[in-house]
Design an enzyme around this catalytic site. Structure first.
Site, mmCIF file in Angstrom:
data_model
loop_
_atom_site.group_PDB
_atom_site.id
_atom_site.type_symbol
_atom_site.label_atom_id
_atom_site.label_comp_id
_atom_site.label_asym_id
_atom_site.label_seq_id
_atom_site.Cartn_x
_atom_site.Cartn_y
_atom_site.Cartn_z
ATOM 1 N N SER A 23 -8.368 0.656 11.087
ATOM 2 C CA SER A 23 -7.959 1.119 9.757
ATOM 3 C C SER A 23 -6.465 1.410 9.710
ATOM 4 O O SER A 23 -5.939 1.823 8.680
ATOM 5 C CB SER A 23 -8.745 2.381 9.385
ATOM 6 O OG SER A 23 -8.613 3.361 10.394
ATOM 7 N N ASN A 111 -13.635 12.973 12.779
ATOM 8 C CA ASN A 111 -14.374 13.071 11.514
ATOM 9 C C ASN A 111 -13.850 14.207 10.624
ATOM 10 O O ASN A 111 -13.642 14.003 9.428
ATOM 11 C CB ASN A 111 -15.874 13.263 11.784
ATOM 12 C CG ASN A 111 -16.468 12.068 12.507
ATOM 13 O OD1 ASN A 111 -15.805 11.037 12.642
ATOM 14 N ND2 ASN A 111 -17.703 12.204 12.973
ATOM 15 N N THR A 156 -10.575 2.378 -39.398
ATOM 16 C CA THR A 156 -11.883 2.460 -38.740
ATOM 17 C C THR A 156 -12.399 1.023 -38.735
ATOM 18 O O THR A 156 -12.103 0.265 -39.682
ATOM 19 C CB THR A 156 -12.883 3.374 -39.499
ATOM 20 O OG1 THR A 156 -13.108 2.801 -40.790
ATOM 21 C CG2 THR A 156 -12.372 4.786 -39.667
ATOM 22 N N HIS A 157 -13.081 0.636 -37.706
ATOM 23 C CA HIS A 157 -13.532 -0.762 -37.543
ATOM 24 C C HIS A 157 -12.359 -1.741 -37.585
ATOM 25 O O HIS A 157 -12.536 -2.895 -37.968
ATOM 26 C CB HIS A 157 -14.553 -1.158 -38.613
ATOM 27 C CG HIS A 157 -15.615 -0.136 -38.857
ATOM 28 N ND1 HIS A 157 -16.798 -0.105 -38.157
ATOM 29 C CD2 HIS A 157 -15.656 0.932 -39.698
ATOM 30 C CE1 HIS A 157 -17.527 0.917 -38.577
ATOM 31 N NE2 HIS A 157 -16.859 1.566 -39.513
ATOM 32 N N SER A 278 8.535 -16.708 -22.534
ATOM 33 C CA SER A 278 7.629 -17.778 -22.152
ATOM 34 C C SER A 278 8.448 -18.915 -21.548
ATOM 35 O O SER A 278 9.585 -19.148 -21.934
ATOM 36 C CB SER A 278 6.881 -18.262 -23.401
ATOM 37 O OG SER A 278 6.477 -19.607 -23.232
ATOM 38 N N LYS A 284 9.232 -16.768 -27.881
ATOM 39 C CA LYS A 284 8.294 -15.718 -27.463
ATOM 40 C C LYS A 284 8.938 -14.502 -26.830
ATOM 41 O O LYS A 284 9.871 -14.602 -26.049
ATOM 42 C CB LYS A 284 7.331 -16.313 -26.437
ATOM 43 C CG LYS A 284 6.301 -17.214 -27.070
ATOM 44 C CD LYS A 284 5.171 -16.403 -27.619
ATOM 45 C CE LYS A 284 3.874 -17.083 -27.273
ATOM 46 N NZ LYS A 284 2.773 -16.202 -27.310
ATOM 47 N N ASN A 286 6.877 -11.445 -25.115
ATOM 48 C CA ASN A 286 5.498 -11.010 -24.887
ATOM 49 C C ASN A 286 5.393 -9.571 -24.371
ATOM 50 O O ASN A 286 6.231 -9.135 -23.591
ATOM 51 C CB ASN A 286 4.826 -11.942 -23.872
ATOM 52 C CG ASN A 286 4.740 -13.359 -24.390
ATOM 53 O OD1 ASN A 286 4.587 -13.573 -25.595
ATOM 54 N ND2 ASN A 286 4.873 -14.324 -23.499
ATOM 55 N N GLU A 291 0.088 -5.336 -21.535
ATOM 56 C CA GLU A 291 -1.086 -6.127 -21.147
ATOM 57 C C GLU A 291 -1.478 -5.857 -19.692
ATOM 58 O O GLU A 291 -2.667 -5.773 -19.360
ATOM 59 C CB GLU A 291 -0.804 -7.618 -21.339
ATOM 60 C CG GLU A 291 -0.723 -8.001 -22.805
ATOM 61 C CD GLU A 291 -0.284 -9.448 -23.026
ATOM 62 O OE1 GLU A 291 -0.462 -9.942 -24.137
ATOM 63 O OE2 GLU A 291 0.254 -10.070 -22.095
ATOM 64 N N TYR A 318 -21.216 11.806 9.194
ATOM 65 C CA TYR A 318 -20.212 10.749 9.086
ATOM 66 C C TYR A 318 -20.817 9.386 9.409
ATOM 67 O O TYR A 318 -21.627 9.250 10.319
ATOM 68 C CB TYR A 318 -19.033 11.030 10.049
ATOM 69 C CG TYR A 318 -17.990 9.922 10.015
ATOM 70 C CD1 TYR A 318 -16.988 9.919 9.046
ATOM 71 C CD2 TYR A 318 -18.037 8.857 10.921
ATOM 72 C CE1 TYR A 318 -16.060 8.883 8.990
ATOM 73 C CE2 TYR A 318 -17.103 7.826 10.869
ATOM 74 C CZ TYR A 318 -16.124 7.846 9.900
ATOM 75 O OH TYR A 318 -15.207 6.825 9.837
ATOM 76 N N GLN A 323 -14.918 4.852 6.013
ATOM 77 C CA GLN A 323 -13.542 4.357 6.184
ATOM 78 C C GLN A 323 -13.134 3.483 4.991
ATOM 79 O O GLN A 323 -11.951 3.324 4.712
ATOM 80 C CB GLN A 323 -13.462 3.559 7.490
ATOM 81 C CG GLN A 323 -12.114 2.941 7.790
ATOM 82 C CD GLN A 323 -12.035 2.431 9.214
ATOM 83 O OE1 GLN A 323 -11.998 3.211 10.165
ATOM 84 N NE2 GLN A 323 -12.036 1.127 9.386
ATOM 85 N N LYS A 326 -10.609 4.375 1.805
ATOM 86 C CA LYS A 326 -9.149 4.455 1.743
ATOM 87 C C LYS A 326 -8.475 3.336 0.958
ATOM 88 O O LYS A 326 -7.674 3.611 0.058
ATOM 89 C CB LYS A 326 -8.568 4.516 3.150
ATOM 90 C CG LYS A 326 -8.839 5.869 3.761
ATOM 91 C CD LYS A 326 -8.487 5.968 5.200
ATOM 92 C CE LYS A 326 -9.256 7.128 5.778
ATOM 93 N NZ LYS A 326 -10.726 6.907 5.785
HETATM 94 N N1 ARG Z 1 -10.694 5.546 10.610
HETATM 95 C C1 ARG Z 1 -11.791 6.434 10.468
HETATM 96 C C2 ARG Z 1 -12.085 6.680 9.000
HETATM 97 O O1 ARG Z 1 -11.243 6.408 8.230
HETATM 98 C C3 ARG Z 1 -11.492 7.738 11.120
HETATM 99 C C4 ARG Z 1 -12.700 8.475 11.574
HETATM 100 C C5 ARG Z 1 -13.285 7.817 12.743
HETATM 101 N N2 ARG Z 1 -14.426 8.527 13.207
HETATM 102 C C6 ARG Z 1 -15.332 7.932 13.969
HETATM 103 N N3 ARG Z 1 -16.357 8.650 14.302
HETATM 104 N N4 ARG Z 1 -15.244 6.688 14.313
HETATM 105 O O2 ARG Z 1 -13.124 7.089 8.602
#
Ligand code: ARG
Length: 463
Positions: A23, A111, A156-157, A278, A284, A286, A291, A318, A323, A326
């Site tokens: 990660s 964790n 409205t509408h 454009s 144009k 835009n 958008e 956990y 993971q 993120k």
């Molecule tokens: N990269 C892991 C996460 O984002 C960190 C925690 C890892 N914990 C484990 N028991 N492997 O969740």
């Protein structure tokens, strides 16, 4: 490949497995939070007599040095060698200070560590989004103050309904973004607990002072259940839901600006700096930024759905699935911050074509309700007045004209209640000004709300 958990294993991890599991490519942005959390943890360990004062100092100095060196470009976060930011920091610490570095992780698991890092990071983004929302509200309120008498049709509408003002229309968005700020403060309040000390899932046998470390990190209290502490991403889901709502509001606003900027409406002109041309059609200009903000709403909703789906069905506590929180969350955070900033800039430079807006407010029978109200004021029951004005509108459509352009004779031909004062009663100004119920577009009502909004922006409280 330097792994924290190599001891139990007899084989090297396969390259592809390593890369799939890693990660660090995205959690590297948690470095400042990871170091902040580790420093607090180590200070607490020393206070509890688990580490010596010298060890504490060596570790804290080492951690501060790692952060400084990465920020200054002197230390590279090596994505080939480390699976996540936590492993990177610990390995570098041990490399730099030796034996004491190996004690940093006492009484902690990745964790609770990652649960903390993510909370710290998210808390900071909640505050950043709040600041951006406040800036947006300030821009909206400035425009409201300036355009109390800028008339435009209300719809409205998407059909012209009744006349209103630009201040009134913008006031609706003020309310939406104000509620968004309330959601930010709700989220801050609910996530104000520190998971550190939960360990892998079942706490630890070391005499940690969880309340102390929570205080050091600016949390009101420690979390109350160690399994929930490492398994909970509710605050992130709530935040993504709140961000989705922010995007929904921005997207609606963008949609209106795109309409207003269209050749048909011509209510506004978007500044050149926020438009593009454009490659084929030279004429144009835009509204790309509007958008794109509207379009990017989809990915923020996507992040919310992705995380809800990831969390669904996960057993306690956990699981590595988590993971996956993120990448989607970071993408949503960055997207919303960019959108708020760019949208705010576009709004500040928008030019209003007041004459066009007023002219548009005058046609399309936006004063039909007021014409009916005029009759009601002279004793006609509302339902009958509605019928009379309906016939009048039909007459106007056939003649290709508007109610206020008819002669008194023509008006009286449909109802003899009409008198010469009808023209004042159904003028654009009168139609707007008489709407004085709190929350309406009439100048006095509008001024009162604007004053309340200004007072709200002056105070610290986000509610
Ligand atoms: N990269 C892991 C996460 O984002 C960190 C925690 C890892 N914990 C484990 N028991 N492997 O969740």
């Amino acid at each position: 490949m330097a792994q924290l958990w190599g001891g139990r294993f007899t084989k090297e991890t396969d390259r592809k497995v390593f890369a799939f599991n890693a990660s660090i490519g995205f959690d590297r942005r948690l470095l400042p939070q990871d170091i902040q959390g580790s420093i607090a943890h180590v200070i607490m360990l020393a206070r509890q007599g688990i580490l010596s004062p010298t060890e504490k100092k060596q570790i804290c100095d080492g951690l501060a040095g790692i952060l400084r060196d990465v920020e200054e470009g002197l230390l590279d976060i090596d994505q080939e060698a480390f699976e996540d930011i936590h492993s990177f920091v610990e390995a570098k610490l041990i490399e730099r200070i030796g034996e004491p570095g190996k004690k940093m992780h006492t009484g902690r698991s990745r964790n609770d560590q990652v649960a903390l890092d993510m909370r710290l990071y998210t808390r900071q983004v909640v505050l950043e989004v709040d600041v951006l929302l406040k800036e947006l509200l300030e821009g909206i309120l400035d425009t409201m103050e300036e355009h109390i008498e800028t008339y435009m049709p209300g719809f409205t509408h998407l059909q012209k309904a009744q006349p209103t003002t630009l201040a009134h229309h913008y006031g609706a968005y003020f309310e939406m973004f104000r509620r968004d700020r309330q959601r930010m403060s709700d989220i801050c309040r609910r996530m104000d607990a520190c998971p550190l000390g939960a360990g892998a899932l079942a706490g630890t046998t070391y005499p940690l002072d969880r309340g102390y470390v929570a205080g050091l990190l600016g949390f009101a209290q420690p979390t109350r259940n160690s399994m929930d502490s490492v398994a909970d991403r509710d605050y992130l889901i709530e935040f993504l839901a709140a961000l989705s709502t922010v995007m929904m509001h921005l997207s609606r606003f963008c949609e209106e600006i795109i309409l207003w900027n269209s050749n048909e409406y011509q209510f506004v002109e978007i500044d050149d700096a926020f438009s593009t041309g454009s490659s084929i059609m030279p004429q144009k200009k835009n509204p790309d930024i509007a958008e794109l903000v509207r379009g990017k709403t989809g990915r923020v909703y996507g992040a919310l759905m992705a995380l809800l789906t990831t969390m669904k069905g996960l057993p306690l506590a956990y699981n590595k699935d988590m993971q996956e929180d993120k990448e989607v969350a970071f993408d949503a955070f960055d997207t919303v911050k960019d959108c708020l900033e760019l949208f705010g800039g576009m709004l500040k430079t928008l030019r209003f074509k007041k004459e066009r807006m007023a002219a548009s407010a005058m046609n399309g029978f936006t004063n039909a309700t007021d014409a009916a109200d005029y009759l009601v004021g002279r004793g006609v029951p509302f339902r009958d007045a509605h019928g009379i004005i309906g016939r009048l509108v039909l007459y106007c459509i056939e003649k290709g004209t508007s109610i206020d352009a008819l002669s008194l004779e023509e008006l009286q031909g449909i109802s003899d209640v009409f008198q010469a004062d009808v023209y004042d009663a159904i003028s654009l100004k009168a139609c707007v000004e008489r709407r004085l119920t709190l929350g309406g577009p009439g100048t006095l009502a509008m001024r009162e709300v604007i004053a309340q909004n200004r007072a709200y922006l002056m105070q610290e409280d986000r509610d």
